[in-house]
Design a protein around this motif. Sequence first.
Motif, PDB file in Angstrom:
ATOM      1  N   HIS A   1     -28.855  40.060 -95.225  1.00  0.00           N
ATOM      2  CA  HIS A   1     -29.371  41.150 -94.394  1.00  0.00           C
ATOM      3  C   HIS A   1     -28.432  41.550 -93.267  1.00  0.00           C
ATOM      4  O   HIS A   1     -28.462  42.681 -92.824  1.00  0.00           O
TER       5      HIS A   1
ATOM      6  N   ASN B   1     -28.414  32.166 -95.549  1.00  0.00           N
ATOM      7  CA  ASN B   1     -27.637  33.265 -94.973  1.00  0.00           C
ATOM      8  C   ASN B   1     -26.240  33.278 -95.570  1.00  0.00           C
ATOM      9  O   ASN B   1     -25.493  32.324 -95.433  1.00  0.00           O
TER      10      ASN B   1
ATOM     11  N   ALA C   1     -32.230  41.649 -97.655  1.00  0.00           N
ATOM     12  CA  ALA C   1     -33.307  40.674 -97.459  1.00  0.00           C
ATOM     13  C   ALA C   1     -34.466  40.898 -98.436  1.00  0.00           C
ATOM     14  O   ALA C   1     -35.477  40.205 -98.361  1.00  0.00           O
ATOM     15  N   GLU C   2     -34.313  41.837 -99.345  1.00  0.00           N
ATOM     16  CA  GLU C   2     -35.405  42.169-100.258  1.00  0.00           C
ATOM     17  C   GLU C   2     -35.828  40.968-101.109  1.00  0.00           C
ATOM     18  O   GLU C   2     -37.025  40.678-101.241  1.00  0.00           O
TER      19      GLU C   2
ATOM     20  N   SER D   1     -29.756  35.442 -98.671  1.00  0.00           N
ATOM     21  CA  SER D   1     -30.094  36.616 -97.881  1.00  0.00           C
ATOM     22  C   SER D   1     -28.825  37.152 -97.227  1.00  0.00           C
ATOM     23  O   SER D   1     -28.071  36.405 -96.615  1.00  0.00           O
TER      24      SER D   1
ATOM     25  N   GLY E   1     -32.076  45.838 -94.694  1.00  0.00           N
ATOM     26  CA  GLY E   1     -33.273  45.490 -95.445  1.00  0.00           C
ATOM     27  C   GLY E   1     -33.008  45.180 -96.903  1.00  0.00           C
ATOM     28  O   GLY E   1     -33.622  44.284 -97.483  1.00  0.00           O
ATOM     29  N   LYS E   2     -32.096  45.907 -97.519  1.00  0.00           N
ATOM     30  CA  LYS E   2     -31.773  45.675 -98.928  1.00  0.00           C
ATOM     31  C   LYS E   2     -31.283  44.239 -99.129  1.00  0.00           C
ATOM     32  O   LYS E   2     -31.596  43.611-100.147  1.00  0.00           O
TER      33      LYS E   2
END
Length: 80
Positions: free
Chosen positions: A38, A8, A46-47, A36, A43-44
């Motif tokens: 997010h 994260n 976390a892609e 990540s 969403g982008k």
Amino acid sequence: VQVVVAINQFKSDTAAEMEAIRKASMDAGAYDAVVSNHWAEGGKGAEALGVAVIAACEAGKSEDFRYLYDLELPIRSKIE
């Protein structure tokens, strides 16, 4: 089960910190460790994590899969 570590990332995190976490994760045996973002990008952000999870699932051998609990246990016991 292949392990994918979600790193994260927050505003104050440095690239060196992200790489240190990634290296430690990989050295510990993770299939992958992915930054990540997010929380900031939705969403982008976390892609890349999603792509890594799909790759880990596809790389796993289904014949090696086993449950971590007895399937005959009551649901409550399975989640404890």
